[in-house]
Motif scaffolding. Sequence first.
Motif, PDB file in Angstrom:
ATOM      1  N   THR A   1       0.840  -1.189   0.000  1.00  0.00           N
ATOM      2  CA  THR A   1       0.000   0.000   0.000  1.00  0.00           C
ATOM      3  C   THR A   1       0.879   1.244   0.000  1.00  0.00           C
ATOM      4  OG1 THR A   1      -1.679  -1.199   1.230  1.00  0.00           O
ATOM      5  CG2 THR A   1      -1.850   1.196   1.197  1.00  0.00           C
ATOM      6  N   SER A   2       0.580   2.160  -0.884  1.00  0.00           N
ATOM      7  CA  SER A   2       1.320   3.416  -0.962  1.00  0.00           C
ATOM      8  C   SER A   2       0.330   4.553  -1.183  1.00  0.00           C
ATOM      9  CB  SER A   2       2.351   3.371  -2.086  1.00  0.00           C
ATOM     10  OG  SER A   2       1.720   3.326  -3.354  1.00  0.00           O
ATOM     11  N   SER A   3       0.884   5.760  -1.374  1.00  0.00           N
ATOM     12  CA  SER A   3       0.015   6.929  -1.616  1.00  0.00           C
ATOM     13  C   SER A   3      -0.718   6.822  -2.938  1.00  0.00           C
ATOM     14  CB  SER A   3       0.857   8.209  -1.578  1.00  0.00           C
ATOM     15  OG  SER A   3       1.866   8.159  -2.572  1.00  0.00           O
ATOM     16  N   ARG A   4      -0.207   5.989  -3.833  1.00  0.00           N
ATOM     17  CA  ARG A   4      -0.853   5.797  -5.123  1.00  0.00           C
ATOM     18  C   ARG A   4      -1.805   4.605  -5.121  1.00  0.00           C
ATOM     19  NH1 ARG A   4       4.244   6.556  -9.314  1.00  0.00           N
ATOM     20  NH2 ARG A   4       4.858   8.660  -8.634  1.00  0.00           N
ATOM     21  N   GLY A   5      -2.058   4.072  -3.973  1.00  0.00           N
ATOM     22  CA  GLY A   5      -2.903   2.890  -3.897  1.00  0.00           C
ATOM     23  C   GLY A   5      -2.060   1.629  -3.754  1.00  0.00           C
ATOM     24  N   ARG A   6      -2.599   0.494  -4.081  1.00  0.00           N
ATOM     25  CA  ARG A   6      -1.900  -0.784  -3.989  1.00  0.00           C
ATOM     26  C   ARG A   6      -0.985  -0.932  -5.195  1.00  0.00           C
ATOM     27  NH1 ARG A   6      -5.774  -5.618  -2.387  1.00  0.00           N
ATOM     28  NH2 ARG A   6      -3.781  -6.359  -1.565  1.00  0.00           N
ATOM     29  N   VAL A   7       0.303  -1.193  -4.924  1.00  0.00           N
ATOM     30  CA  VAL A   7       1.324  -1.281  -5.965  1.00  0.00           C
ATOM     31  C   VAL A   7       1.874  -2.704  -6.001  1.00  0.00           C
ATOM     32  CG1 VAL A   7       3.540  -0.404  -6.788  1.00  0.00           C
ATOM     33  CG2 VAL A   7       1.923   1.140  -5.665  1.00  0.00           C
ATOM     34  N   ASP A   8       2.007  -3.274  -7.173  1.00  0.00           N
ATOM     35  CA  ASP A   8       2.571  -4.601  -7.356  1.00  0.00           C
ATOM     36  C   ASP A   8       4.088  -4.500  -7.365  1.00  0.00           C
ATOM     37  OD1 ASP A   8       3.239  -7.156  -7.978  1.00  0.00           O
ATOM     38  OD2 ASP A   8       2.112  -7.262  -9.862  1.00  0.00           O
ATOM     39  N   THR A   9       4.749  -5.099  -6.372  1.00  0.00           N
ATOM     40  CA  THR A   9       6.215  -5.046  -6.288  1.00  0.00           C
ATOM     41  C   THR A   9       6.901  -6.042  -7.192  1.00  0.00           C
ATOM     42  OG1 THR A   9       6.242  -6.633  -4.457  1.00  0.00           O
ATOM     43  CG2 THR A   9       6.054  -4.299  -3.888  1.00  0.00           C
ATOM     44  N   GLY A  10       6.184  -6.951  -7.773  1.00  0.00           N
ATOM     45  CA  GLY A  10       6.795  -7.954  -8.630  1.00  0.00           C
ATOM     46  C   GLY A  10       7.427  -9.106  -7.885  1.00  0.00           C
ATOM     47  N   VAL A  11       7.290  -9.181  -6.561  1.00  0.00           N
ATOM     48  CA  VAL A  11       7.870 -10.249  -5.736  1.00  0.00           C
ATOM     49  C   VAL A  11       6.801 -11.310  -5.490  1.00  0.00           C
ATOM     50  CG1 VAL A  11       8.968 -10.831  -3.559  1.00  0.00           C
ATOM     51  CG2 VAL A  11       9.432  -8.628  -4.643  1.00  0.00           C
ATOM     52  N   THR A  12       7.048 -12.505  -5.950  1.00  0.00           N
ATOM     53  CA  THR A  12       6.097 -13.589  -5.763  1.00  0.00           C
ATOM     54  C   THR A  12       6.144 -14.091  -4.326  1.00  0.00           C
ATOM     55  OG1 THR A  12       7.728 -15.247  -6.401  1.00  0.00           O
ATOM     56  CG2 THR A  12       6.393 -14.286  -8.175  1.00  0.00           C
ATOM     57  N   PRO A  13       5.109 -14.763  -3.868  1.00  0.00           N
ATOM     58  CA  PRO A  13       5.148 -15.307  -2.502  1.00  0.00           C
ATOM     59  C   PRO A  13       6.319 -16.256  -2.271  1.00  0.00           C
ATOM     60  CG  PRO A  13       2.906 -15.306  -3.331  1.00  0.00           C
ATOM     61  CD  PRO A  13       3.782 -14.913  -4.486  1.00  0.00           C
ATOM     62  N   GLY A  14       6.666 -17.070  -3.289  1.00  0.00           N
ATOM     63  CA  GLY A  14       7.811 -17.969  -3.126  1.00  0.00           C
ATOM     64  C   GLY A  14       9.109 -17.211  -2.923  1.00  0.00           C
ATOM     65  N   MET A  15       9.320 -16.138  -3.703  1.00  0.00           N
ATOM     66  CA  MET A  15      10.520 -15.321  -3.530  1.00  0.00           C
ATOM     67  C   MET A  15      10.518 -14.625  -2.172  1.00  0.00           C
ATOM     68  SD  MET A  15      13.367 -14.362  -4.783  1.00  0.00           S
ATOM     69  CE  MET A  15      13.202 -14.844  -6.509  1.00  0.00           C
ATOM     70  N   GLN A  16       9.355 -14.211  -1.718  1.00  0.00           N
ATOM     71  CA  GLN A  16       9.268 -13.571  -0.409  1.00  0.00           C
ATOM     72  C   GLN A  16       9.671 -14.543   0.698  1.00  0.00           C
ATOM     73  OE1 GLN A  16       5.338 -12.424   0.687  1.00  0.00           O
ATOM     74  NE2 GLN A  16       5.975 -11.206   2.462  1.00  0.00           N
ATOM     75  N   ILE A  17       9.176 -15.781   0.612  1.00  0.00           N
ATOM     76  CA  ILE A  17       9.535 -16.784   1.622  1.00  0.00           C
ATOM     77  C   ILE A  17      11.025 -17.108   1.555  1.00  0.00           C
ATOM     78  CG2 ILE A  17       9.158 -19.178   2.332  1.00  0.00           C
ATOM     79  CD1 ILE A  17       6.273 -18.885   1.330  1.00  0.00           C
ATOM     80  N   ALA A  18      11.559 -17.249   0.317  1.00  0.00           N
ATOM     81  CA  ALA A  18      12.984 -17.573   0.172  1.00  0.00           C
ATOM     82  C   ALA A  18      13.855 -16.464   0.731  1.00  0.00           C
ATOM     83  CB  ALA A  18      13.305 -17.817  -1.311  1.00  0.00           C
ATOM     84  N   SER A  19      13.492 -15.208   0.476  1.00  0.00           N
ATOM     85  CA  SER A  19      14.287 -14.095   0.999  1.00  0.00           C
ATOM     86  C   SER A  19      14.210 -14.030   2.525  1.00  0.00           C
ATOM     87  CB  SER A  19      13.801 -12.784   0.388  1.00  0.00           C
ATOM     88  OG  SER A  19      12.439 -12.546   0.723  1.00  0.00           O
ATOM     89  N   ALA A  20      13.024 -14.323   3.076  1.00  0.00           N
ATOM     90  CA  ALA A  20      12.896 -14.318   4.541  1.00  0.00           C
ATOM     91  C   ALA A  20      13.782 -15.389   5.169  1.00  0.00           C
ATOM     92  CB  ALA A  20      11.434 -14.527   4.930  1.00  0.00           C
ATOM     93  N   TRP A  21      13.788 -16.576   4.578  1.00  0.00           N
ATOM     94  CA  TRP A  21      14.660 -17.637   5.071  1.00  0.00           C
ATOM     95  C   TRP A  21      16.133 -17.262   4.892  1.00  0.00           C
ATOM     96  CZ3 TRP A  21      14.176 -22.252   7.616  1.00  0.00           C
ATOM     97  CH2 TRP A  21      12.871 -22.686   7.862  1.00  0.00           C
ATOM     98  N   SER A  22      16.465 -16.639   3.766  1.00  0.00           N
ATOM     99  CA  SER A  22      17.865 -16.345   3.444  1.00  0.00           C
ATOM    100  C   SER A  22      18.470 -15.367   4.443  1.00  0.00           C
ATOM    101  CB  SER A  22      17.966 -15.782   2.027  1.00  0.00           C
ATOM    102  OG  SER A  22      17.515 -16.719   1.076  1.00  0.00           O
ATOM    103  N   TRP A  23      17.773 -14.246   4.704  1.00  0.00           N
ATOM    104  CA  TRP A  23      18.405 -13.289   5.595  1.00  0.00           C
ATOM    105  C   TRP A  23      18.448 -13.792   7.027  1.00  0.00           C
ATOM    106  CZ3 TRP A  23      16.300 -11.160   9.886  1.00  0.00           C
ATOM    107  CH2 TRP A  23      14.915 -11.074  10.005  1.00  0.00           C
ATOM    108  N   ARG A  24      17.480 -14.592   7.417  1.00  0.00           N
ATOM    109  CA  ARG A  24      17.549 -15.175   8.762  1.00  0.00           C
ATOM    110  C   ARG A  24      18.704 -16.184   8.858  1.00  0.00           C
ATOM    111  NH1 ARG A  24      12.111 -13.982   8.096  1.00  0.00           N
ATOM    112  NH2 ARG A  24      11.097 -13.079   9.955  1.00  0.00           N
TER     113      ARG A  24
END
Length: 403
Positions: A30-53
């Motif tokens: 959510t931003s000032s322009r409304g809902r914005v698609d970041t291009g990050v898929t749920p799988g990439m989000q989970i992988a990045s969360a695991w990676s930095w931890r």
Amino acid sequence: MSDDKSPVADNDVVEETADSVPPDDHLLVTSSRGRVDTGVTPGMQIASAWSWRFLVIVAAVLAIAYGMRYLSEVVVPVTVGVLLTALLVPVTNGLQKLRVPRGPAAGITVIATLVLVAGLLTLVGTQIAGQFESLSTQVGEGVQQLREMARLNFGLTDTDITNLFKQIQDTITSGGALGQRAAEVGTTATHVFAGLFIALFCLFFFLYQGDQIWAWLVRLFPRQAREKADSSGRKAWVSLTAFVRATIIVAAVDAVGISLGAAILGLPLVSAIGILVFVGAFIPVVGALVSGIVAVLVALVAKGPIVAIIMLAVVIGVQQLEAHVLQPFLLGRAVSVHPLAVILAIATGVVVAGIVGALVAVPTAAVLNTIVNHLAGNDVDPEPPRRPLPRRKPQPTEPEPTP
């Protein structure tokens, strides 16, 4: 610019979607322009969360390992003091039951331990000094037998063997190497004496005020985590005491069995072999192998190959007995560690602190295994449930008199 559709364009294509375009399951923010698609898929989000931890955990482990290695001259003696405390605390408790105050009981325990170790070293030194002349003759004969075996089995001539011994002698007696070895020995001796003093100092205070020190450590944790930290530490202490005392019994059995076999075969340095086997038994796998090889070599040098083969059979028999009967019976499941974990722990201990690191590696791994299983709720032998205290029946109260 007009928004009217061109009469000649294929306007239906705009309203269609290609098959190669994935469904719209990207992360939306959510931003000032409304809902914005970041291009990050749920799988990439989970992988990045695991990676930095994972990276944070690896960095923390490396920082702890570096700190322990940098402070190994303090960490190792303290660890040795804890191990000795797990072994000797029953002695102090027994003296306290005999109406000896806790402080003097701890002091008596430490002094008695030093006297016992000094007596064993004196016994070994006396035996070596008394048999030095005959042992020198036997060593000379054994070296001659080894030369003959090398000449017959490997095709080496006397000149080759002499040149090999000369190269080894030149390497040892060279000026720079000899000075460097002397400096290393002097530095190591200083570290050993300093570490011995720290270990004995820690041993005394762990025996004297162990409960108070542990209570202070528990208070360092946040209030919500103190109960779990206390229970984890107590479970780890149970595993550590079981491991150390079982290892003492196993080491004593190994030492007595192999020394008895050496005495029956008429080998020299029986007491020295027994003490070496006793100390080596504290390093699983590696210690038993090294001490067994030394006993077989003494038999080979002193009595020849036939007696050496018999001594090898004695060593293998005793070690198989303790590995398959005594250790499982005494240790049980509570402190069981996988053989791969044992080898990796010993290797890590050698890299960090040499021989002393190998001595403390396996009990450290056993304690960490117990703590991790307890925190994860996977206790091998869970504690029995506590019985609730019986409630007292309320006493009937006399009615107050009405005015």
